[in-house]
Motif scaffolding. Sequence first.
Motif, short mmCIF file in Angstrom:
data_model
loop_
_atom_site.label_atom_id
_atom_site.label_comp_id
_atom_site.label_asym_id
_atom_site.label_seq_id
_atom_site.Cartn_x
_atom_site.Cartn_y
_atom_site.Cartn_z
N ALA A 28 -2.55 -1.52 5.98
CA ALA A 28 -3.24 -1.47 4.69
C ALA A 28 -4.74 -1.67 4.87
CB ALA A 28 -2.67 -2.53 3.75
N LEU A 32 -7.94 1.10 4.09
CA LEU A 32 -9.10 0.80 3.25
C LEU A 32 -10.40 0.74 4.04
CD1 LEU A 32 -7.49 -2.00 1.05
CD2 LEU A 32 -7.96 0.37 0.38
N THR A 70 -3.45 -8.42 -3.04
CA THR A 70 -4.48 -8.00 -4.00
C THR A 70 -5.67 -7.39 -3.27
OG1 THR A 70 -3.80 -9.69 -5.58
CG2 THR A 70 -6.02 -8.79 -5.83
N CYS A 73 -4.92 -3.98 -1.85
CA CYS A 73 -4.47 -2.98 -2.84
C CYS A 73 -3.03 -2.56 -2.59
CB CYS A 73 -5.39 -1.76 -2.83
SG CYS A 73 -7.10 -2.15 -3.22
N THR A 74 -2.17 -3.55 -2.40
CA THR A 74 -0.76 -3.28 -2.18
C THR A 74 0.02 -4.39 -2.89
OG1 THR A 74 0.88 -2.73 -0.49
CG2 THR A 74 -0.65 -4.52 0.04
N SER A 75 1.30 -4.46 -2.64
CA SER A 75 2.12 -5.49 -3.27
C SER A 75 2.64 -6.44 -2.20
CB SER A 75 3.31 -4.85 -3.99
OG SER A 75 4.22 -4.30 -3.04
N ARG A 103 -19.47 0.57 0.57
CA ARG A 103 -19.11 -0.83 0.32
C ARG A 103 -20.29 -1.78 0.58
NH1 ARG A 103 -13.52 0.18 2.48
NH2 ARG A 103 -12.27 0.16 0.60
#
Length: 121
Positions: A28, A32, A70, A73-75, A103
């Motif tokens: 993840a 990103l 969080t 950006c996942t669970s 960013r």
Amino acid sequence: MPASSPESHQATSSLDLASTIGANARAARLRLSLTQADVAQRVGLASAVYSRLERGRMLPSVRTLHRLATVLCTSPDALLGHGFHAEPPPDSPTVRLLVQQVRKLDERQVKALLRLIPAMR
């Protein structure tokens, strides 16, 4: 053949879970285009602690797991390896570089960049 103790089974399960969370967090994070230091700072961990977590050397607390999900950006379920989650196609290296650079901009600079994009089409 010696029987395995409940303690050794629990230790093996914890290591498996730590490895799963670490691998999913790393995937993840890379999606990103974030560094380990970026994630550690946003989650509120020391970089060395986040590095151990990502390498599967430790389990996060429930609170840290939620903050990590969080930030990435996942669970929590996805980090734990539950369920099927379709992966979006990976971004090209050029797009990842662009995202990294954006960013670093402040809000005013991002808004200015967004105004330039339509003129480039």
